[in-house]
Design a protein around this motif. Sequence first.
Motif, PDB file in Angstrom:
ATOM      1  N   UNK A   1     -39.188  51.837   3.682  1.00 39.27           N
ATOM      2  CA  UNK A   1     -38.826  50.417   3.778  1.00 39.27           C
ATOM      3  C   UNK A   1     -39.236  49.797   5.114  1.00 39.27           C
ATOM      4  N   UNK A   2     -39.421  48.488   5.074  1.00 41.44           N
ATOM      5  CA  UNK A   2     -39.574  47.681   6.283  1.00 41.44           C
ATOM      6  C   UNK A   2     -38.313  46.829   6.398  1.00 41.44           C
ATOM      7  N   UNK A   3     -37.651  46.941   7.528  1.00 43.76           N
ATOM      8  CA  UNK A   3     -36.336  46.313   7.735  1.00 43.76           C
ATOM      9  C   UNK A   3     -36.421  45.236   8.808  1.00 43.76           C
ATOM     10  N   UNK A   4     -35.799  44.098   8.520  1.00 43.08           N
ATOM     11  CA  UNK A   4     -35.658  43.029   9.499  1.00 43.08           C
ATOM     12  C   UNK A   4     -34.196  42.915   9.890  1.00 43.08           C
ATOM     13  N   UNK A   5     -33.928  42.883  11.204  1.00 43.95           N
ATOM     14  CA  UNK A   5     -32.571  42.704  11.715  1.00 43.95           C
ATOM     15  C   UNK A   5     -32.509  41.363  12.443  1.00 43.95           C
ATOM     16  N   UNK A   6     -31.789  40.416  11.870  1.00 45.57           N
ATOM     17  CA  UNK A   6     -31.668  39.060  12.437  1.00 45.57           C
ATOM     18  C   UNK A   6     -30.527  39.035  13.437  1.00 45.57           C
ATOM     19  N   UNK A   7     -30.788  38.467  14.615  1.00 47.08           N
ATOM     20  CA  UNK A   7     -29.770  38.416  15.657  1.00 47.08           C
ATOM     21  C   UNK A   7     -29.489  39.795  16.216  1.00 47.08           C
TER      22      UNK A   7
ATOM     23  N   UNK B   1     -38.850  40.912  -0.191  1.00 41.72           N
ATOM     24  CA  UNK B   1     -39.583  41.284  -1.401  1.00 41.72           C
ATOM     25  C   UNK B   1     -38.671  41.252  -2.622  1.00 41.72           C
ATOM     26  N   UNK B   2     -39.288  41.210  -3.784  1.00 39.07           N
ATOM     27  CA  UNK B   2     -38.536  41.230  -5.040  1.00 39.07           C
ATOM     28  C   UNK B   2     -37.655  42.474  -5.102  1.00 39.07           C
ATOM     29  N   UNK B   3     -36.410  42.308  -5.473  1.00 37.76           N
ATOM     30  CA  UNK B   3     -35.405  43.361  -5.537  1.00 37.76           C
ATOM     31  C   UNK B   3     -35.023  43.881  -4.157  1.00 37.76           C
ATOM     32  N   UNK B   4     -35.389  43.125  -3.118  1.00 40.00           N
ATOM     33  CA  UNK B   4     -34.959  43.485  -1.772  1.00 40.00           C
ATOM     34  C   UNK B   4     -33.484  43.199  -1.581  1.00 40.00           C
ATOM     35  N   UNK B   5     -32.922  43.767  -0.517  1.00 43.23           N
ATOM     36  CA  UNK B   5     -31.485  43.651  -0.261  1.00 43.23           C
ATOM     37  C   UNK B   5     -31.241  42.910   1.056  1.00 43.23           C
ATOM     38  N   UNK B   6     -30.306  41.976   1.011  1.00 38.62           N
ATOM     39  CA  UNK B   6     -29.865  41.258   2.205  1.00 38.62           C
ATOM     40  C   UNK B   6     -28.402  41.594   2.452  1.00 38.62           C
ATOM     41  N   UNK B   7     -28.090  42.013   3.674  1.00 33.88           N
ATOM     42  CA  UNK B   7     -26.702  42.313   4.050  1.00 33.88           C
ATOM     43  C   UNK B   7     -26.343  41.545   5.311  1.00 33.88           C
TER      44      UNK B   7
ATOM     45  N   UNK C   1     -42.331  40.224   2.688  1.00 32.78           N
ATOM     46  CA  UNK C   1     -42.766  41.229   3.664  1.00 32.78           C
ATOM     47  C   UNK C   1     -41.756  42.369   3.833  1.00 32.78           C
ATOM     48  N   UNK C   2     -40.470  42.061   3.713  1.00 31.02           N
ATOM     49  CA  UNK C   2     -39.423  43.041   4.013  1.00 31.02           C
ATOM     50  C   UNK C   2     -38.751  43.550   2.745  1.00 31.02           C
ATOM     51  N   UNK C   3     -38.329  44.807   2.810  1.00 30.24           N
ATOM     52  CA  UNK C   3     -37.535  45.394   1.724  1.00 30.24           C
ATOM     53  C   UNK C   3     -36.042  45.195   1.953  1.00 30.24           C
ATOM     54  N   UNK C   4     -35.664  45.022   3.211  1.00 37.41           N
ATOM     55  CA  UNK C   4     -34.257  44.863   3.557  1.00 37.41           C
ATOM     56  C   UNK C   4     -34.112  43.962   4.770  1.00 37.41           C
ATOM     57  N   UNK C   5     -33.069  43.144   4.750  1.00 38.12           N
ATOM     58  CA  UNK C   5     -32.746  42.282   5.885  1.00 38.12           C
ATOM     59  C   UNK C   5     -31.273  42.476   6.211  1.00 38.12           C
ATOM     60  N   UNK C   6     -30.998  42.709   7.479  1.00 34.07           N
ATOM     61  CA  UNK C   6     -29.612  42.829   7.950  1.00 34.07           C
ATOM     62  C   UNK C   6     -29.344  41.732   8.983  1.00 34.07           C
ATOM     63  N   UNK C   7     -28.087  41.340   9.071  1.00 34.32           N
ATOM     64  CA  UNK C   7     -27.700  40.287  10.021  1.00 34.32           C
ATOM     65  C   UNK C   7     -26.231  40.486  10.356  1.00 34.32           C
ATOM     66  N   UNK C   8     -25.967  40.884  11.565  1.00 31.24           N
ATOM     67  CA  UNK C   8     -24.585  41.168  11.980  1.00 31.24           C
ATOM     68  C   UNK C   8     -24.132  40.178  13.042  1.00 31.24           C
ATOM     69  N   UNK C   9     -23.128  39.387  12.691  1.00 30.03           N
ATOM     70  CA  UNK C   9     -22.485  38.449  13.613  1.00 30.03           C
ATOM     71  C   UNK C   9     -23.481  37.444  14.189  1.00 30.03           C
ATOM     72  N   UNK C  10     -24.406  37.012  13.367  1.00 25.50           N
ATOM     73  CA  UNK C  10     -25.406  36.051  13.818  1.00 25.50           C
ATOM     74  C   UNK C  10     -25.695  35.067  12.693  1.00 25.50           C
ATOM     75  N   UNK C  11     -26.147  33.893  13.068  1.00 27.84           N
ATOM     76  CA  UNK C  11     -26.481  32.878  12.064  1.00 27.84           C
ATOM     77  C   UNK C  11     -27.761  33.265  11.333  1.00 27.84           C
ATOM     78  N   UNK C  12     -27.810  32.956  10.048  1.00 23.25           N
ATOM     79  CA  UNK C  12     -29.024  33.177   9.264  1.00 23.25           C
ATOM     80  C   UNK C  12     -29.249  31.972   8.365  1.00 23.25           C
ATOM     81  N   UNK C  13     -30.463  31.895   7.834  1.00 24.28           N
ATOM     82  CA  UNK C  13     -30.840  30.807   6.929  1.00 24.28           C
ATOM     83  C   UNK C  13     -31.293  31.439   5.619  1.00 24.28           C
TER      84      UNK C  13
END
Length: 249
Positions: A47-53, A132-138, A111-123
Motif C-alpha cells: 500500500x501507499x499511505x497518506x497521513x494528513x496532519x 483509490x477505489x476501495x481505499x480506506x480513510x480513517x 494515488x493512495x490505498x489508505x489515508x489516515x488523519x489524526x487530530x487534524x482537519x481534512x477535506x
Amino acid sequence: MNAIDYKQFYNTVGRMNGWDFSRLNVTVEGSAWNFYDEVTSLCKPGDILLDIGTGGGESLLSITDSALLLIGIDQSKGMMETAANNLKKSGRSNVRFLQMEASQLQFPPDFFNMISCRHSEFYAGEAARVLASDGVFLTQQVSEHDKMNLKQAFGRGQAWEGEKGELKTRYISELKEAGFSRIQALEYNATEYYQTAEDLVFLLKYTPIVPDFGQNEMDFQILRQFIEEHQTEKGIRTNSERFMIIARK
C-alpha cells in the motif's frame, strides 16, 4: 483561537516539540483503541499511505513496516522541519514528508490505498479524489467534551461552545457527500491521570486545549486550584474523549 492564531501556535510548537507527547507521564483508562494500530491493521505491504496532519512525523515513523510508501503532510513549516530531523534519525527510506495544505492535496487521482488523519482537519472531497477505489480513510478526532473539567475550570477551551457530537456529524455528512460508503463511527470517553503538575503544564503549553494558556498569571492560580480539586491517588484526573471514523471509497 482563530485560524490564524492557531496556525502560528501550531508552527511554533512544531519547531519546539513536534507532535511528540511521549515524555508525558499519563495513565489512560478506558480507551477503546490505538489509532495507528487501527491504521496498520488495515494496511497491506504494497500500500501507499497518506497521513494528513502528520505533525513531526513521530507516529508515521513508528509504522513504516506497514506499507510500501508512507507520505506525511502538514501545513506547518515548523512541523516539517522537525519531521525531516526525525526522518534523518530514523534512517528509513520509505517515508516522505511534504509541507502541504489538506485542502489542496498535490497528488494525482486514485494515488493512495489508505489515508489516515489524526487530530487534524481534512477535506473529504480532496481525500476522495486521491484515494483509490476501495481505499480506506480513517480519522480520529477530539470530541467536544474532551478535557471538560479543565475547560470548566478555565472558562474557555477547544470547542468550548460546541455541541456534543457536532463535529462527528459534520464529518460523516461530508464524507457521504464526497462519495464514501460503508462509514463506521466509534467513540470513547476515557479517564486520564497526569502524574505531576509539570505533565499537565506541558500538555496545556503544547496543545490548544486552553487557548493562550500561561499568558496570564491567573492561569497558574486556576491550574493550582484545579490540581487540588482533581488530585487522586492515581494522578490528576481529567478525560480524553475521542471519535474515529472509518470509511471506504
